[in-house]
Design a protein around this motif. Sequence first.
Motif, PDB file in Angstrom:
ATOM      1  N   ARG A   1     -19.008  -9.940   2.318  1.00 18.15           N
ATOM      2  CA  ARG A   1     -18.943  -9.597   0.879  1.00 18.15           C
ATOM      3  C   ARG A   1     -17.610  -8.978   0.731  1.00 18.15           C
ATOM      4  N   LEU A   2     -16.988  -9.304  -0.408  1.00 21.46           N
ATOM      5  CA  LEU A   2     -15.772  -8.543  -0.674  1.00 21.46           C
ATOM      6  C   LEU A   2     -16.060  -7.769  -1.623  1.00 21.46           C
ATOM      7  N   GLU A   3     -15.885  -6.363  -1.270  1.00 28.07           N
ATOM      8  CA  GLU A   3     -16.250  -5.402  -2.461  1.00 28.07           C
ATOM      9  C   GLU A   3     -15.096  -4.838  -2.722  1.00 28.07           C
ATOM     10  N   LEU A   4     -14.794  -4.738  -4.133  1.00 30.63           N
ATOM     11  CA  LEU A   4     -13.553  -4.181  -4.755  1.00 30.63           C
ATOM     12  C   LEU A   4     -13.560  -2.630  -4.634  1.00 30.63           C
ATOM     13  N   SER A   5     -12.906  -2.038  -3.727  1.00 32.32           N
ATOM     14  CA  SER A   5     -13.383  -0.332  -3.556  1.00 32.32           C
ATOM     15  C   SER A   5     -12.332   0.341  -4.496  1.00 32.32           C
ATOM     16  N   GLY A   6     -11.381  -0.328  -4.847  1.00 34.39           N
ATOM     17  CA  GLY A   6     -10.575   0.530  -5.862  1.00 34.39           C
ATOM     18  C   GLY A   6      -9.476  -0.301  -6.376  1.00 34.39           C
ATOM     19  N   ILE A   7      -8.729   0.380  -7.641  1.00 34.00           N
ATOM     20  CA  ILE A   7      -7.515  -0.232  -8.008  1.00 34.00           C
ATOM     21  C   ILE A   7      -6.638   0.751  -8.476  1.00 34.00           C
ATOM     22  N   ALA A   8      -5.580   0.692  -7.805  1.00 39.63           N
ATOM     23  CA  ALA A   8      -4.601   1.922  -7.968  1.00 39.63           C
ATOM     24  C   ALA A   8      -3.514   1.428  -8.979  1.00 39.63           C
ATOM     25  N   VAL A   9      -3.252   2.404  -9.865  1.00 37.66           N
ATOM     26  CA  VAL A   9      -2.681   2.229 -11.112  1.00 37.66           C
ATOM     27  C   VAL A   9      -1.802   3.452 -11.354  1.00 37.66           C
ATOM     28  N   ARG A  10      -0.714   3.392 -12.167  1.00 39.04           N
ATOM     29  CA  ARG A  10      -0.234   4.497 -12.526  1.00 39.04           C
ATOM     30  C   ARG A  10      -0.959   5.407 -13.735  1.00 39.04           C
ATOM     31  N   ASP A  11      -1.572   4.787 -14.581  1.00 36.66           N
ATOM     32  CA  ASP A  11      -2.085   5.382 -15.690  1.00 36.66           C
ATOM     33  C   ASP A  11      -3.335   4.517 -15.803  1.00 36.66           C
ATOM     34  N   VAL A  12      -4.667   5.441 -15.261  1.00 34.12           N
ATOM     35  CA  VAL A  12      -6.050   4.932 -15.520  1.00 34.12           C
ATOM     36  C   VAL A  12      -6.550   4.584 -16.772  1.00 34.12           C
ATOM     37  N   ASP A  13      -5.916   4.867 -18.005  1.00 36.63           N
ATOM     38  CA  ASP A  13      -6.292   4.835 -19.250  1.00 36.63           C
ATOM     39  C   ASP A  13      -5.563   3.648 -19.967  1.00 36.63           C
TER      40      ASP A  13
ATOM     41  N   LEU B   1      -6.364   5.008  -1.056  1.00 36.75           N
ATOM     42  CA  LEU B   1      -7.205   3.597  -1.090  1.00 36.75           C
ATOM     43  C   LEU B   1      -6.722   2.691  -0.035  1.00 36.75           C
ATOM     44  N   VAL B   2      -5.443   2.584   0.261  1.00 36.13           N
ATOM     45  CA  VAL B   2      -5.255   1.431   1.184  1.00 36.13           C
ATOM     46  C   VAL B   2      -5.650   1.941   2.678  1.00 36.13           C
ATOM     47  N   LYS B   3      -5.572   3.374   2.954  1.00 37.19           N
ATOM     48  CA  LYS B   3      -6.193   3.610   4.282  1.00 37.19           C
ATOM     49  C   LYS B   3      -7.501   3.441   4.441  1.00 37.19           C
ATOM     50  N   ASP B   4      -8.423   3.374   3.325  1.00 35.35           N
ATOM     51  CA  ASP B   4      -9.743   3.019   3.835  1.00 35.35           C
ATOM     52  C   ASP B   4     -10.172   1.725   3.441  1.00 35.35           C
ATOM     53  N   ALA B   5      -9.249   0.804   3.577  1.00 32.91           N
ATOM     54  CA  ALA B   5      -9.471  -0.936   3.164  1.00 32.91           C
ATOM     55  C   ALA B   5      -9.406  -1.754   4.331  1.00 32.91           C
ATOM     56  N   ASP B   6     -10.152  -2.732   4.335  1.00 27.16           N
ATOM     57  CA  ASP B   6     -10.061  -3.694   5.140  1.00 27.16           C
ATOM     58  C   ASP B   6      -8.942  -4.856   4.700  1.00 27.16           C
ATOM     59  N   LEU B   7      -8.832  -4.960   3.505  1.00 26.39           N
ATOM     60  CA  LEU B   7      -7.965  -6.032   2.891  1.00 26.39           C
ATOM     61  C   LEU B   7      -7.311  -5.216   1.623  1.00 26.39           C
ATOM     62  N   VAL B   8      -5.829  -5.231   1.694  1.00 21.72           N
ATOM     63  CA  VAL B   8      -5.096  -4.828   0.494  1.00 21.72           C
ATOM     64  C   VAL B   8      -4.334  -6.025  -0.134  1.00 21.72           C
ATOM     65  N   ILE B   9      -4.658  -5.886  -1.512  1.00 27.27           N
ATOM     66  CA  ILE B   9      -4.019  -6.839  -2.489  1.00 27.27           C
ATOM     67  C   ILE B   9      -2.727  -6.038  -3.182  1.00 27.27           C
ATOM     68  N   GLU B  10      -1.501  -6.471  -2.807  1.00 20.79           N
ATOM     69  CA  GLU B  10      -0.523  -5.592  -3.516  1.00 20.79           C
ATOM     70  C   GLU B  10       0.357  -6.455  -4.692  1.00 20.79           C
ATOM     71  N   LEU B  11       0.001  -6.134  -5.876  1.00 24.60           N
ATOM     72  CA  LEU B  11       0.513  -6.683  -6.884  1.00 24.60           C
ATOM     73  C   LEU B  11       1.544  -5.846  -8.024  1.00 24.60           C
ATOM     74  N   MET B  12       2.100  -4.886  -7.269  1.00 23.29           N
ATOM     75  CA  MET B  12       2.801  -3.753  -8.061  1.00 23.29           C
ATOM     76  C   MET B  12       4.135  -4.235  -8.515  1.00 23.29           C
ATOM     77  N   GLY B  13       4.698  -4.957  -7.528  1.00 25.09           N
ATOM     78  CA  GLY B  13       5.948  -5.581  -7.730  1.00 25.09           C
ATOM     79  C   GLY B  13       6.955  -4.591  -7.089  1.00 25.09           C
ATOM     80  N   GLY B  14       8.240  -4.718  -7.223  1.00 26.37           N
ATOM     81  CA  GLY B  14       9.475  -4.086  -6.764  1.00 26.37           C
ATOM     82  C   GLY B  14       9.357  -3.711  -5.207  1.00 26.37           C
ATOM     83  N   ILE B  15      10.251  -2.861  -4.883  1.00 28.17           N
ATOM     84  CA  ILE B  15      10.597  -2.562  -3.309  1.00 28.17           C
ATOM     85  C   ILE B  15       9.586  -1.271  -2.964  1.00 28.17           C
ATOM     86  N   GLU B  16       9.766  -0.409  -3.570  1.00 29.99           N
ATOM     87  CA  GLU B  16       8.902   0.926  -3.646  1.00 29.99           C
ATOM     88  C   GLU B  16       8.387   1.338  -4.826  1.00 29.99           C
ATOM     89  N   PRO B  17       6.956   1.668  -4.614  1.00 31.47           N
ATOM     90  CA  PRO B  17       6.347   2.342  -3.149  1.00 31.47           C
ATOM     91  C   PRO B  17       5.570   0.945  -2.544  1.00 31.47           C
TER      92      PRO B  17
END
Length: 448
Positions: A39-51, A70-86
């Motif tokens: 089961r793939l549980e979406l544990s959270g979505i990291a964003v700049r503005d939650v609203d 969020l990433v420290k507690d994940a089995d799988l991480v999907i990065e779709l932020m773009g850019g180099i940092e963070p």
Amino acid sequence: MTELRTLKVALLGCGNVGAQVARILIDDADTLASRAGARLELSGIAVRDVDAPREVDLPRALFTTDAEALVKDADLVIELMGGIEPARTLILTAMRNGACVVTGNKALVAKDGPTLHEEADRAGVQLSYEAAVAGAIPILRPIRDSLSGDRITRVLGIVNGTTNFILDQMDSTGAQFADALAQAQRLGYAEADPTADVEGYDAASKAAILASLSFHTRFSLDDVYCEGISSVTAADIAAAKDAGFVIKLLAIAEKLDTADAAAGTDAAADGNTGISVRVHPTLLPREHPLAAVHGAFNAVFVEAENAGELMFYGQGAGGKPTASAVMGDLISAARSIVLGGPGRAETTTGQVVALPISSAVTSYYIGLDVADQPGVLAQIARLFAEHGVSIEIMRQTIHRDADSNTESAELRIVTHRASEAALAATVEAVKGLDVINSVTSVLRVEGV
């Protein structure tokens, strides 16, 4: 029935693609579980503005601004932020904490792919980035897996939908570049600042990735020669059309024997071959498969020693198509966790050098405005021969200036394949002839 384990999935970024990925994870949870074996549980979505407003209605409780936790507690991480940092730091953190990573970040993979792969190897996790090139088109996995027992010799790709739309509009309607760009912006194909697309930078990042996988050597963005389409004129398009060609922005990665390359370039690691990686406007014969790719679609044409010619075609951008590529990588990574094997590593068995643009072997289309007088064609042909460049096609059109009552001739020349260095030197020499009024266009040609 055995109870399926649960894998926590952290999503970084919730733009057009991220929102669709989150929707699929929630709506198709049961189907995904059967395919992943967990089961793939979406544990959270990291964003700049939650609203901030989203394209998809998602539970507000999923959103957080604490991406690191969020990433420290994940089995799988999907990065779709773009850019180099963070993004880079978060990906490295995720892998060091044992998470497999799926990213669509072409700029980061092209710039710092070796570092990311080395960290994935050390951590024994999987790093995947199918969504980084050509949207929904499955091209990276076929190159890495399906063709791993073959030898790829060349890859030609239309990998930027914005530029393909612009050039297609210019070809089909006769529009000027600025008008076609404005149309692309109105339709949402081009950003308000289209520089990354029209100057070829987006395609160059993808070219570096395609070359790395195709030739089992890590190439970076610095290894890619890049020209955009902003200097392509309606006259160039019309002249190409009249000669039976279409102009496309191509990403090209090909293996060359150094004997075929320009003299004086660096030798390859094995003394025999090198890889030319480049992005530039290119004339293609209208019967070539890539010439039929219209609108904002993408396509990648692969040539291999045993498989021959293969073409992959489809939507190269958009939330849903790109989310499809992300989910394919996610299921693959989840399966590797469930089965307990190591992450699927990049194969870098070869270390072939990237050749400079001067070593590329191609053909040229050259437009010349010349004096209409006897001996002009002979002078030009002799100069080409002196530089070791053979003319395949030469067409002449006479123009009369009604005001001055003088005539000039327009010559359109297509050369046989030669080194870029020889072709460029020929063009410079042509400019010095007294009978040449101007060099109106110089474009590369493939597929002839």
